[in-house]
Design an enzyme around this catalytic site. Sequence first.
Site, short mmCIF file in Angstrom:
data_model
loop_
_atom_site.label_atom_id
_atom_site.label_comp_id
_atom_site.label_asym_id
_atom_site.label_seq_id
_atom_site.Cartn_x
_atom_site.Cartn_y
_atom_site.Cartn_z
N HIS A 1 0.56 -22.25 -40.07
CA HIS A 1 -1.11 -20.88 -40.53
C HIS A 1 -2.13 -23.44 -40.21
O HIS A 1 -1.19 -23.75 -40.30
CB HIS A 1 -1.45 -20.79 -42.18
CG HIS A 1 -1.75 -21.47 -42.84
ND1 HIS A 1 -1.93 -22.36 -43.93
CD2 HIS A 1 -0.60 -21.52 -43.92
CE1 HIS A 1 -1.49 -23.02 -45.00
NE2 HIS A 1 -0.64 -22.60 -45.17
N GLU B 1 -4.22 -18.20 -43.96
CA GLU B 1 -3.06 -17.72 -45.07
C GLU B 1 -3.79 -18.35 -46.60
O GLU B 1 -3.10 -16.71 -47.37
CB GLU B 1 -2.10 -18.66 -44.37
CG GLU B 1 -0.71 -18.69 -45.07
CD GLU B 1 -0.68 -19.12 -46.44
OE1 GLU B 1 0.27 -18.97 -47.92
OE2 GLU B 1 -1.35 -20.25 -47.23
N ASP C 1 -5.84 -23.17 -41.32
CA ASP C 1 -6.54 -23.37 -42.41
C ASP C 1 -5.98 -23.55 -43.82
O ASP C 1 -4.99 -24.22 -43.96
CB ASP C 1 -6.96 -21.18 -43.42
CG ASP C 1 -5.59 -21.40 -43.47
OD1 ASP C 1 -4.68 -21.26 -42.64
OD2 ASP C 1 -6.23 -20.07 -44.57
#
Lengths: 505, 505
Positions: free
Chosen positions: A127, A194, A129
Amino acid sequence: MKAPHTCSSEKMNPQTLLLILLLLPAARAFQFTRMAQYVDSHQEEYVEALRDWVAIESDSSNVLKRPDLHHMMEVVAQKLRLMGGTVELVDIGEQELPNGQILALPKVVTAQFGNDTSKHTVCVYGHVDVQPAKLEDGWNTDPYNLTEINGHLYGRGASDNKAPVLAWIHAVGAYQALHMDLPVNVKFVIEGMEETGSNGLDAMILAQRNTFFSDVDYIIISDCGWLSRRPALTYGTRGNCYFFAEVEGPKQDLHSGVYGGSVIEPMTDLIGILDSLISPSGKIQIPGIREAVAPLTDEEWKMYQDIEFDLENYKNKTGVSQLMYDNKVDLLAHMWRYPTVSIHGIEGAFSDPGTKTVIPAKVTGKFSIRQVPNMDPAVVKTQVTDYLHSVFGKRKSPNKLKVSMVIGAKPWLANTQHPLYEAGKAAVNKVFNVDPDLIREGGTIPIARTFQDVTGKSIIMIPIGGFDDGLHSQNEKMSRYNYIEGTKLFIAYLNEVSQIKKTSV
Amino acid sequence: MKAPHTCSSEKMNPQTLLLILLLLPAARAFQFTRMAQYVDSHQEEYVEALRDWVAIESDSSNVLKRPDLHHMMEVVAQKLRLMGGTVELVDIGEQELPNGQILALPKVVTAQFGNDTSKHTVCVYGHVDVQPAKLEDGWNTDPYNLTEINGHLYGRGASDNKAPVLAWIHAVGAYQALHMDLPVNVKFVIEGMEETGSNGLDAMILAQRNTFFSDVDYIIISDCGWLSRRPALTYGTRGNCYFFAEVEGPKQDLHSGVYGGSVIEPMTDLIGILDSLISPSGKIQIPGIREAVAPLTDEEWKMYQDIEFDLENYKNKTGVSQLMYDNKVDLLAHMWRYPTVSIHGIEGAFSDPGTKTVIPAKVTGKFSIRQVPNMDPAVVKTQVTDYLHSVFGKRKSPNKLKVSMVIGAKPWLANTQHPLYEAGKAAVNKVFNVDPDLIREGGTIPIARTFQDVTGKSIIMIPIGGFDDGLHSQNEKMSRYNYIEGTKLFIAYLNEVSQIKKTSV
């Protein structure tokens, strides 16, 4: 016309064949060394790539940063496209915020390198983020400007999870640059939600179960860290149920001098119900939560006993004068396989420096409960909601309480006897020359459980983050050593996975 | 050479003198009407002056706004200088923040208009610092851009206390503009730290007790509001003790997944001790606090009974479904003459929108206790500190607790039989044609008590703010009506005070 010398094994004499077979491991070693050298000589480029990614404030919990997050996903897709991957940006729909606002979710990037049905296909999940970060929170450097100090690369998301995702991409890139065939087909699933519970990803995996995921043999996740300086393989994670408890009273904030004594203050109520969640010693007081937890087995106890873990070092690292438990097994067990409640903060109250004399009108307490086998988030939601309403009811307050569960992620547990883990041990040995610790993760990687439930594929977690990377906190970092050696580990691991017999899925 | 007609009273015949004396009240009435007309015709100018002041973000609790606050004091001084006042910007030293930082306090503006020893001298106190305000807190308009909607002037500090200060300045200005002698000498003391406890002002008053304040007969304060639509005079305020309770654990914020279960979290401790302050029904649980309070007398009870106060209206205004007490006397008593605890918020925890999974390392709970006769802030400090440490001690937490009292302001109570209040009633009658309510104020005006203790002068509070001005909260406003009629009230009051016999100090 026939060539004078052929190398076909059918026609090769047994001696030559034996010689080649004997030399093969050396040739492989040579290949790895060449790739490792390539990685070493390209490390500045890798650090720059990380700098570019860290500069994008892809904070998935802050709706104001959503444009940055969308941009982040485009950047990932473009990088993979430029490497020749088959890339898609998958629309996973919208989310509804607690206030009713509708917001587009960041698209999920899927990519594919290689399409050889004679090879295994691995799918790397990661991920891009990040958790919130502000210089004022106590960072020594700008969290979105990657800064190297003493071999550590400081920046929000450096370790969680941008550097590991880049290391995987660079591993594939190294094979390409050196014109070596990828030993396995490599797919990527890179998401951007996430940190707030992988909203929308479960449905996307379910939807692509028989398409994108149909030929995937193994799932690889590197969204975690080592427990000590010894490299590790991770075989379990806790889940997470994140709650908002909102208490609303007056229609707007009031002056505490003018109104204090005339209204029951929402903060008093909220503090009261938050205080009912957990005892001073850390015991969860919500009925039913502790009863659901799978009992600790003797085998588990033995395993924990053998793990390299220095309590004193851990204490120094956290900076507390006393840990919750003073022996290794209890401490590891409570970090990995028992639930915990953390109260993160209160939205709507006065949180700035200074002395505002306010009665906040609406306050939202935020807390989460880490999930372990055999807890069920749907049941936990009911247990918590019922309990808080019951505690609140006894207060006889005229204020209104609203409890909502905004994240409900399940725990995950793998079989450490699986060949995926054997391959992991071999790769760690190749790069670091030691056996890895087999560890669990107190944090949550929601996709692990989903992959297991939906695709039925086996999963391994191969961390490259350091034990002291400061995930989610101030001064998060990825050390240059872990980033670069981690890239080599991934290169080696792809090769090890290719050796797994086709039947062992 | 002698003028043919002289107006000297020595040579006036008794009939003429009698005629003049008989006409004098009419002449005065005419003067007031003329002044009221002047005020009405200059109201746009007054509103613009308020707009300029509101635009300065003079938030005294936010150290980052300190330059704005310094600028604000300069602007006040310059306005008074341009009116010909004798103006000083008095250096009151520095403050030490809880983190050890040293910060210059905003200077106090003193000014003097008139120096006629045959007249009374009043000293008007006001403040031009404001509470924090952000659009995101839920304001409908930019809090620092004065916005008029339906006759209400919305902006932070509009009612608390910038418009009242300007109204006093405009009252003096109206006498000047119409070339009328000020009926009393007028002094001003305008400070910039009221919202955080008037730091440094006590010492300044003490230091100038025999200089600036030596010829002051009366102190006038307009830093409060009416209780209903009926104009009011205020004869008491509560004090305020503002506390920081800081709990410190790990050396930095931790990931709640990775570390949850291994450390005793500071937030759990803080929530626990904050919850011990007050019962669900609002009863203060700190030993000794309630015992110190002066008992409610029958006379007080009777007074409260007679005050115009609509419980239903008050409930609607605050927007709560139920007030803490359902009868007028109990409610007014708890707002005015009993102590209350308000928990304002927590600094250091997660307070933004979203779902950060953090274990905050150091959290500071902020709460305050309103002071009433016969409480003593020094004693309260000890009571609170001892109690919190005792509650915290029982938790057996390894975290560290630090309790500090950052504001310690005493309550104040005046004698409503004093001629100052008679003058107030007369002025209210002149402007509004009704008798004022005699009320108390739940909030704190620290200087009131200091003036009483240090100078021994009599004090009156004459509010012009509306009962629904939203002090310290979102959408604070000053209605144009109260601002303009309030200016007339101050003009009338200066004249009424000049009628008080010189002996009645």
